[in-house]
Scaffold this motif. Sequence first.
Motif, PDB file in Angstrom:
ATOM      1  N   HIS A 195      47.507 -32.366 102.962  1.00 44.41           N
ATOM      2  CA  HIS A 195      48.323 -31.181 103.221  1.00 44.41           C
ATOM      3  C   HIS A 195      48.961 -30.575 101.969  1.00 44.41           C
ATOM      4  CE1 HIS A 195      47.877 -30.706 107.480  1.00 44.41           C
ATOM      5  NE2 HIS A 195      48.051 -32.000 107.679  1.00 44.41           N
ATOM      6  N   HIS A 212      38.185 -36.233 111.451  1.00 46.95           N
ATOM      7  CA  HIS A 212      39.606 -35.882 111.322  1.00 46.95           C
ATOM      8  C   HIS A 212      40.335 -36.119 112.642  1.00 46.95           C
ATOM      9  CE1 HIS A 212      43.216 -33.923 109.915  1.00 46.95           C
ATOM     10  NE2 HIS A 212      43.228 -33.173 110.994  1.00 46.95           N
ATOM     11  N   ASP A 253      45.007 -36.120 105.750  1.00 49.10           N
ATOM     12  CA  ASP A 253      46.168 -35.240 105.889  1.00 49.10           C
ATOM     13  C   ASP A 253      47.015 -35.187 104.616  1.00 49.10           C
ATOM     14  OD1 ASP A 253      46.192 -34.376 108.952  1.00 49.10           O
ATOM     15  OD2 ASP A 253      45.471 -36.436 108.807  1.00 49.10           O
ATOM     16  N   HIS A 281      43.347 -27.700 109.495  1.00 50.30           N
ATOM     17  CA  HIS A 281      44.003 -26.827 108.519  1.00 50.30           C
ATOM     18  C   HIS A 281      43.043 -26.338 107.434  1.00 50.30           C
ATOM     19  CE1 HIS A 281      48.337 -27.179 109.674  1.00 50.30           C
ATOM     20  NE2 HIS A 281      47.830 -28.183 110.363  1.00 50.30           N
ATOM     21  N   HIS A 339      44.862 -36.778 111.760  1.00 50.50           N
ATOM     22  CA  HIS A 339      45.268 -35.662 112.622  1.00 50.50           C
ATOM     23  C   HIS A 339      46.667 -35.803 113.225  1.00 50.50           C
ATOM     24  CE1 HIS A 339      44.568 -32.005 114.762  1.00 50.50           C
ATOM     25  NE2 HIS A 339      44.300 -32.519 115.938  1.00 50.50           N
ATOM     26  N   HIS A 383      49.018 -37.907 112.139  1.00 52.51           N
ATOM     27  CA  HIS A 383      49.911 -38.326 111.046  1.00 52.51           C
ATOM     28  C   HIS A 383      50.697 -39.589 111.398  1.00 52.51           C
ATOM     29  CE1 HIS A 383      50.111 -34.006 109.142  1.00 52.51           C
ATOM     30  NE2 HIS A 383      48.940 -34.238 109.715  1.00 52.51           N
TER      31      HIS A 383
HETATM   32 ZN    ZN Z   1      47.224 -32.790 109.531  1.00 44.67          ZN
END
Ligand code: ZN
Length: 241
Positions: free
Chosen positions: A10, A115, A8, A63, A149, A151
Motif C-alpha cells: 500500500h 491476493h 498489501d 488497489h 487482502h 490485512h
Molecule cells: Zn489491501
Amino acid sequence: MKLAILSDVHGNLEALEAVLADVAASGADEIACLGDFVGYGASPNECVARLEPLVAVAVLGNHDVAALGRLKLGRFHSDAATTARWTMERLEPARRAWLEPLPYSISWHGHRVVHATPSEPEEWHYVLSIEDAQYEFAAFGERLGFIGHSHVPGVFETDGAHTGYVRTREVSLKPGRRYIVNVGSVGQPRDGDPRAAWLLYDEPADRIEHRRVEYDIESAAARIRDAGLPAFLAERIKWGE
Ligand code: ZN
C-alpha cells in the motif's frame, strides 16, 4: 527453500524498507508479493520500483487494479477511492507497464498464491470465517494457499472434515493437512499491531512464522499528510486498525 511472502504494501515505503531488511536477515531465498502494492500510502511508484527486481512472483490486488483504471471506484470507500484516483494520476508509465500483465492467481513452488480468494481471485471476496475457508479449500488443489487482502494475519487449517483457525506467531504445519495462510499487511496492518507484517515459510521445516517489524510510522504518516491524502489514512497506520 525459505520463502518470504509479502502483501498489501500500500505505497508505504518506510514499512517496505524495514520488511525488506528483515527478509534479508531471515535468509529467505525467494520473495512473493500478493498485491496491493499501491493505494492508501504516498509512495506507490517507489514501492513498485523497489519490489520489481526482488520478487520471484507477484499477483494483482484490488488497489493495483484500481490504479490501472480497471476497477469501478464505486466499489471503494471514499478514502480508498480518493487515494486510488491520486495513485492513478501519479503512477509512472514504467510502473504501470510492470503491474499491467501480472496475474490474479498463480502456483509457486506448488503453493497457490492470490491476493483475495482462490475461488474467484478477480472478485475481491474476503476469507473471514471457517465457512469462507471451507469454501475456498474446495476451490484450489495445492496443499497451501497464501492470501492477503484483509490485512489480518492468521492461518486456517483443515483435515478435510474439520477446519480451524489460529493466530499464533509460529505454526508447524502437519502432514496430510491443508492450509490457507493470510500473511498480513506490510503497509497498513489491521490487527491492532501497527508493526509491518510479513510471512516466512520454511519449506524443509514445514513451518510458518508471522514476522513483525518496527518501522518509522511517523515519517510514513507525514508523507501521507504532505501528499494531501485523507488525514485518516495517516492516523490509521499508527493504530494498526
Ligand atoms: Zn489491501
